[in-house]
Each structure stands twice: as C-alpha cells, then as structure tokens.
Write an enzyme that holds these catalytic residues in place. Structure first.
Site, PDB file in Angstrom:
ATOM      1  N   CYS A 228      -6.467   2.579  -2.276  1.00  0.00           N
ATOM      2  CA  CYS A 228      -5.438   3.539  -1.824  1.00  0.00           C
ATOM      3  C   CYS A 228      -6.089   4.751  -1.191  1.00  0.00           C
ATOM      4  O   CYS A 228      -6.425   5.720  -1.890  1.00  0.00           O
ATOM      5  CB  CYS A 228      -4.533   3.956  -2.982  1.00  0.00           C
ATOM      6  SG  CYS A 228      -3.222   5.092  -2.478  1.00  0.00           S
TER       7      CYS A 228
ATOM      8  N   CYS B  62      -4.278   8.025  -1.697  1.00  0.00           N
ATOM      9  CA  CYS B  62      -4.468   8.668  -3.000  1.00  0.00           C
ATOM     10  C   CYS B  62      -5.839   9.318  -3.104  1.00  0.00           C
ATOM     11  O   CYS B  62      -5.956  10.474  -3.494  1.00  0.00           O
ATOM     12  CB  CYS B  62      -4.383   7.654  -4.135  1.00  0.00           C
ATOM     13  SG  CYS B  62      -2.934   6.636  -4.106  1.00  0.00           S
ATOM     14  N   ASP B  63      -6.861   8.549  -2.814  1.00  0.00           N
ATOM     15  CA  ASP B  63      -8.208   8.906  -3.265  1.00  0.00           C
ATOM     16  C   ASP B  63      -9.138   9.475  -2.196  1.00  0.00           C
ATOM     17  O   ASP B  63     -10.206   9.981  -2.531  1.00  0.00           O
ATOM     18  CB  ASP B  63      -8.872   7.682  -3.909  1.00  0.00           C
ATOM     19  CG  ASP B  63      -8.094   7.196  -5.133  1.00  0.00           C
ATOM     20  OD1 ASP B  63      -7.480   8.044  -5.796  1.00  0.00           O
ATOM     21  OD2 ASP B  63      -8.087   6.001  -5.411  1.00  0.00           O
TER      22      ASP B  63
END
Lengths: 302, 78
Positions: free
Chosen positions: A132, A135-136
């Site tokens: 992701c 997200c990261d």
C-alpha cells in the site's frame, strides 16, 4: 438452523450497495465480511464517482457505511469466508467462526494485491515491504526504494514516491512499461527514477528490515541496496472459497447480465466477477443488480 | 479509567483515517503523531512495533498494529 433469504459476502462498494437494496426489499439477510470498504478504502483520490467531483476513498467509504448502518442489518465483520457451496436447495457458508445457511448468496468479495511468492516476501512484510503505497510511502523519505511492477498501480506508487524518496528503482518484468501514457511520461522524465525493464526480482533480503533485493536482468544476477519494496504487480480475485463455480482464466467468477453465476441461487458482483471494468461506480451498480436478481429469484421460488 | 492513547499515522493512509474516525466516534482522546513529518516519531513507532506499517496504536503501552477494531475495543473496554 436458521436459513436466511440471502447472505452477502463482502462489504466493498458492491456488497454495501447490494445490502442497501436487499434491506429496502426487506429481505432477511446477513453480511459476512473481512472489512468495510474493501479496496475503495485504500484509494487515494476518487474523481469519477458521479456527484462527487473530488472525494478521497476513505471519505466515500464512510458515506457508504453511514448509508449501510441506516438499516438494522446483521453484519459479521472481521469474518473471513472459507467455503461457499450449494447443497441440495441451500447455500452453505463456512467461516472460521461459524456456518451459515441461506436460500441465496451474493459473492462480492473483491480483489486483493497479488504477491510475488519469492523468498523474503512474507518475512519482510511491513518491515520495509508493503502493498500500500498510499499508506506507507511517507515512511521512506530520502530513502532508496524499489517499486515492483509495470502497470498503472506501479506507476501510481512511483508518482507518490517521487515526492518522498531519494531514489526509486522501477522494476518491470516485461520489455516496456504499460499503463497510462500520461503517468508513464511523468515517471520516465523524473531523474530520481531508474527504470529496469526485463528484470525479475528473485529475493528480498535484510536483517530486521529490508536492506536489499536480488534481481535478474538480462540473465545477470545483481544485488540492489534498497530500504523499501513496494509490490504493485496487480490484483487477484478473492474467489478461491467458492467451489465448483465457473471462473475465467484469471479466477474471476463468470456472471451474466443478471449477475447469475453458473450455480443457481448464487449471484456475484463487483471486482470478483468477470465484468471488465473495475470501477467503484460500476461495482455499486452491479451490487444493486445482484440484490434485485436475488430478490426476483426468491419470489419465483415461492 | 482514561487510558493514554497514541496513534502513529500518515496523512494519506486510509486505515489511519478510519482508525482516528473510530476513536472520535467513541469519544476517545488521543495524541496523533504524523510519522511522515516527524522523524523521531517514525523511529519510535518502528522501535515499539518492530515494523513499519501504519497505523500503530499505543494504548497504555499495549501496541496495536493496523486498524484491528476488535483488539482496540478490547483494550479500551468498549
């Protein structure tokens, strides 16, 4: 044992819309799902859902969920379906926790990120390896990273990382990048991005966290020192738990224009099906159709 | 019995937003650390959780990785 009219598997855009329609038809039904929102909850920006010129994935999902919770629907969240099959006239659904039976089922279980299936992948998940980017990516500021893949999702991850990372290897197994030309050009022009075509990743290496990858390019094996790996090699349908149903070569469940599958009483909708366009708005429409088809099927059985 | 709740997050992460939304809905006060701009917090998060995925919650010293609703509910007694 209780027999529901309908069990809906999944609560992404397709499953949620099917639930809203089933609730409005006053069907006696249950929703079994791993999460709420599915892939839509992981989308960065949504600019093609009619009525919203711009909305983030999580915001859109929050609106879907609000609509869903307006009805007193029985929802089993965090519950994964292990098996779905038809036995005599009933649909049987097995989860880790329980067994449920119903007269009809709607499979709306969506897709998940494809894995590399190479050594080190499992060990270093969330220890430098992620599926992701949305997200990261911010955790890799000024680091050297690799994006694995060559399609739109790999390009999207690379575009996000161009603003954050020091250096990005885009590792593509085919001879040229795919994806949208507009995104591709931006990536190709950026001096921080090194594109490696015809390159296969063999192993993720590291100690506690990722420190490198072993790659094979033009039959030569090399090691790249990197701190982050973004796996973006596409998606696979969550359809393994449905037994004896017709699927296409990608494992997607085949449906007709009424969302019927090859098994009577089992319907399917959204990204898990062979409907070509994978879009939030398409999944919602398909979810509505599936619920109405299940409703019609039940009234004809009575 | 107010527990001290810390969340390590990034502004773009959908699960972080869902986690924070969940805490707000349940009237749980929390401190939010943006690990994309706060390097110290990022290192702290990696140290306490042994991994790099967001969100990470610290509920009175108990570490939760990801939006694990059941575990969060349990730790907060919801």
């Amino acid at each position: 044992m209780k027999v529901y009219d309908l069990i809906i598997i999944g609560a992404g855009p397709a499953g949620i819309t099917a639930s809203v329609y089933a609730a409005r038809k006053k069907m006696d039904f249950l929703v079994v799902t791993k999460d709420i929102g599915g892939q839509a909850a992981l989308s960065g920006e949504v600019e093609n859902y009619t009525g919203y010129q711009f909305i983030s994935g999580p915001e859109l999902v929050a609106k879907f969920e609000e609509h869903l919770r307006k009805f007193a629907i029985l929802i089993k969240e965090n519950e994964e379906v292990l098996e779905l099959k038809k036995e005599d006239d009933l649909v049987l659904i097995k989860t880790k926790e329980d067994v449920y039976t119903a007269k009809t089922a709607i499979v709306a279980s969506g897709k998940r990120s494809k894995e590399l299936n190479i050594p080190g992948e499992k060990e270093f998940k969330n220890r430098g390896l992620t599926y992701c980017a949305t997200c990261d990516a911010p955790l890799f500021s000024e680091k050297t990273v690799a994006v694995i893949g060559g399609g739109n999702s790999a390009l999207d991850a690379t575009l996000q990382l161009m603003k954050i990372a020091k250096e990005i290897y885009l590792i593509n197994i085919t001879s040229a990048l795919g994806g949208d030309p507009i995104m591709r050009e931006k990536v190709e022009k950026n001096s921080r991005v090194k594109i490696l075509n015809n390159t296969e990743v063999l192993e993720i290496m590291g100690d506690r966290f990722v420190s490198g990858i072993r790659i094979k390019k033009d039959n030569k094996i090399e090691k790249l020192a990197i701190q982050g790996v973004f796996v973006e090699i596409g998606l696979i349908p969550n359809s393994e738990f449905v037994k004896d149903i017709e699927k296409n070569e990608f494992g997607e469940i085949k449906v007709n224009c009424k969302n019927q599958t090859s098994i009577p009483a089992i319907f399917a909708c959204g990204d898990v099906t062979d409907v070509v366009e994978k879009q939030i708005i398409v999944a919602c429409g398909e979810g509505a159709k599936a619920a109405l088809s299940a409703f019609r099927y039940l009234s004809q059985q009575r | 019995m107010n527990k001290r709740v810390k969340i390590y997050s990034t502004p773009t992460c959908p699960w972080c937003q869902r986690t924070k939304q969940f805490l707000k809905e349940n009237n749980i006060e929390f401190e939010d650390f943006d690990v994309s701009s706060n390097q110290e917090a990022a290192e702290e998060m990696i140290r306490i959780s042994g991994q790099m995925g967001v969100p990470v919650l610290d509920i009175d010293g108990e570490i939760v990785v990801g939006f694990d609703k059941e575990r969060i509910k349990e730790l907060l007694g919801l």
